[in-house]
Design an enzyme around this catalytic site. Structure first.
Site, mmCIF file in Angstrom:
data_model
loop_
_atom_site.group_PDB
_atom_site.id
_atom_site.type_symbol
_atom_site.label_atom_id
_atom_site.label_comp_id
_atom_site.label_asym_id
_atom_site.label_seq_id
_atom_site.Cartn_x
_atom_site.Cartn_y
_atom_site.Cartn_z
ATOM 1 N N ASP A 33 29.202 146.477 -15.580
ATOM 2 C CA ASP A 33 29.777 147.481 -16.468
ATOM 3 C C ASP A 33 31.230 147.086 -16.729
ATOM 4 O O ASP A 33 32.093 147.245 -15.873
ATOM 5 C CB ASP A 33 29.703 148.859 -15.806
ATOM 6 C CG ASP A 33 30.398 149.943 -16.626
ATOM 7 O OD1 ASP A 33 30.912 149.633 -17.721
ATOM 8 O OD2 ASP A 33 30.444 151.101 -16.155
ATOM 9 N N LYS A 36 36.833 151.843 -26.248
ATOM 10 C CA LYS A 36 37.798 151.496 -25.204
ATOM 11 C C LYS A 36 38.447 150.136 -25.486
ATOM 12 O O LYS A 36 39.191 149.615 -24.655
ATOM 13 C CB LYS A 36 37.112 151.480 -23.837
ATOM 14 C CG LYS A 36 36.515 152.813 -23.408
ATOM 15 C CD LYS A 36 35.887 152.726 -22.027
ATOM 16 C CE LYS A 36 35.026 153.925 -21.700
ATOM 17 N NZ LYS A 36 35.766 155.177 -21.564
ATOM 18 N N HIS A 46 30.686 154.821 -12.600
ATOM 19 C CA HIS A 46 30.679 155.902 -13.580
ATOM 20 C C HIS A 46 29.259 156.458 -13.647
ATOM 21 O O HIS A 46 28.294 155.740 -13.421
ATOM 22 C CB HIS A 46 31.099 155.327 -14.940
ATOM 23 C CG HIS A 46 31.327 156.341 -16.012
ATOM 24 N ND1 HIS A 46 30.284 156.974 -16.664
ATOM 25 C CD2 HIS A 46 32.466 156.818 -16.575
ATOM 26 C CE1 HIS A 46 30.777 157.800 -17.569
ATOM 27 N NE2 HIS A 46 32.088 157.728 -17.542
ATOM 28 N N GLN A 65 35.833 149.199 -18.696
ATOM 29 C CA GLN A 65 37.275 149.292 -18.460
ATOM 30 C C GLN A 65 37.982 147.942 -18.482
ATOM 31 O O GLN A 65 39.210 147.896 -18.447
ATOM 32 C CB GLN A 65 37.544 149.972 -17.109
ATOM 33 C CG GLN A 65 37.056 151.390 -17.006
ATOM 34 C CD GLN A 65 37.754 152.331 -17.971
ATOM 35 O OE1 GLN A 65 38.880 152.088 -18.394
ATOM 36 N NE2 GLN A 65 37.089 153.413 -18.332
ATOM 37 N N CYS A 116 33.591 161.595 -14.346
ATOM 38 C CA CYS A 116 32.208 161.085 -14.295
ATOM 39 C C CYS A 116 31.970 160.206 -13.082
ATOM 40 O O CYS A 116 31.219 159.220 -13.154
ATOM 41 C CB CYS A 116 31.863 160.331 -15.583
ATOM 42 S SG CYS A 116 31.747 161.389 -17.034
#
Length: 409
Positions: free
Chosen positions: A203, A229, A126, A206, A367
């Protein structure tokens, strides 16, 4: 029995906990990779804070402030426990995953960079985990090394291993691609980086909600994610920093709340994590994140992931059966994220048509422009499922796409 098991296998029952679906009964919400909806339990907890507990934290000696401070720090413990962090003080609260990455880049890694060093990221990152490293490398005359992907959409692990060397300052890798849905083997990648004594940032934006992460076992150096999220509010992020880096963290913003002592000659700051929480933090949001985690912990996440995997496979097949529709990527391990393109139609037009049928999807570059440039797609439509989606949602999506194709193409 695992708490919450009684509603597993019944997304309709889960959906009842999310008031937006009562407000909009026709809504098919398929943009969960962008943000998840919020359950009533989280909304109530945030509203309760505003109505009955509102106060700034840390500096007040009155009861409301003391209670708010206690709840704020309890939330830190809740987050640390959720991710099985080795210590509560490994967790700092930020404005989101984006700010968390920038803090690691500018407040930790920048201090150790020398000309000739390099930073390793992947092509599927991202922008939030790509641009900060790109800007840092350009500002410090260091090299940005980008790990390619395979034709199927998997990370090229052999190439990743070859790009990491003695001059690598950090490896920054996404757990789950927000465009392809690829699930990267973060434990293997972490071991790969550590074998060469290189720190790694994960990261987990998600993955944090449904894919259990044991930070003590994973032993990564940094991890970031966002509350919105995770069925939580906007404006709150999590930054995990391993204890071995606590003393290396520098303040990201300067102001009240991070001070041990201020004199004309200089300022002494509190230790991590407090030195990153300058000013008045989003107390209600942090408390809301803790409440969202309590909601998540009611569910058997392993079973929910299996259900979502089956539903995603059905969705991929139904989409693949539509003439002129091309799925983007077919990774070995994938989450509930699907990107596609429909011949003869711009993704924005597809999303607009679906919106007329009360179906919410994302259209654009998500993104991840370097990734889509590499794949040769100017933009795609993205479908991302969550625990309140069901087969009826998938059928409505497929039917609407067929109707659109017959009507416009």
């Amino acid at each position: 029995m695992v708490e919450g098991r009684k509603i597993l296998g019944d997304p309709a029952a889960i959906k009842q906990q999310f008031p937006i679906f009562s407000e909009y009964p026709e809504l098919v919400y398929l943009d969960n990779a962008a943000t998840t909806q919020r359950p009533q339990q989280v909304i109530n907890r945030i509203n309760n804070f505003h109505q009955q507990e509102n106060a700034t934290i840390r500096r007040g000696v009155y009861q409301l402030s003391a209670r708010a401070t206690q709840e704020f720090e309890a939330a830190r413990s809740t987050v640390a426990n959720f991710f099985k962090a080795p210590q509560d003080d490994c967790i700092a609260f930020t404005q989101g995953a984006t700010e968390s990455v920038n803090i690691v880049a500018r407040s930790i890694i920048k201090e150790k960079l020398k000309p000739g060093d390099n930073i390793v990221v992947s092509l599927m990152e991202h922008h939030a985990n790509f641009v900060p490293w790109q800007m840092l490398s350009q500002a410090t005359s260091t090299e940005l090394r980008v790990v390619p992907i395979t034709e199927s959409g998997d990370l090229d692990l052999d190439k990743l291993n070859s790009l990491i060397d003695s001059r690598t300052a950090v490896v920054a890798i996404v757990h789950i691609s927000n465009t392809l849905g690829t699930i990267n083997p973060i434990k293997v990648i972490t071991q790969m980086a550590h074998a060469k004594e290189v720190p790694i940032l994960i990261d987990a934006a998600q993955s944090a909600t449904l894919y259990p992460i044991n930070l003590t076992e994973l032993d990564c150096d940094f991890l970031v994610c966002s509350a919105h999220k995770m069925f939580g509010p906007f404006g709150v992020g999590v930054l995990y920093v391993h204890p071995r880096y606590h003393r290396q963290v520098q303040p990201y913003n300067y102001g009240g709340g991070i001070i041990r002592s201020v004199k004309v000659e200089g300022t002494e700051f509190l230790p991590y994590p407090h030195l990153l929480e300058a000013g008045t933090p989003n107390v209600a949001g942090v408390i809301g994140l803790a409440e969202a985690i309590r909601v998540i912990k009611k569910f058997d996440r392993e079973s929910l992931v299996k259900q979502l995997h089956k539903l995603t496979q059905i969705a991929r097949q139904k989409l693949a059966d539509i003439e002129g529709l091309s799925l983007v990527g077919n990774p070995t391990l994938s989450s509930s994220i699907i990107s596609f393109s429909l011949a003869g139609m711009h993704p924005h037009d597809v999303a607009s048509f679906l919106n007329e049928d009360h179906i919410a999807v994302r259209a654009g570059q998500h993104c991840t422009q370097p990734l889509l440039d590499y794949l040769g797609w100017p933009a795609t439509v993205r479908v991302s499922l969550s625990i309140y989606n069901n087969l009826q949602d998938v059928d409505r999506l497929a039917d609407s796409l067929r109707e659109m194709k017959d009507f416009l193409i």
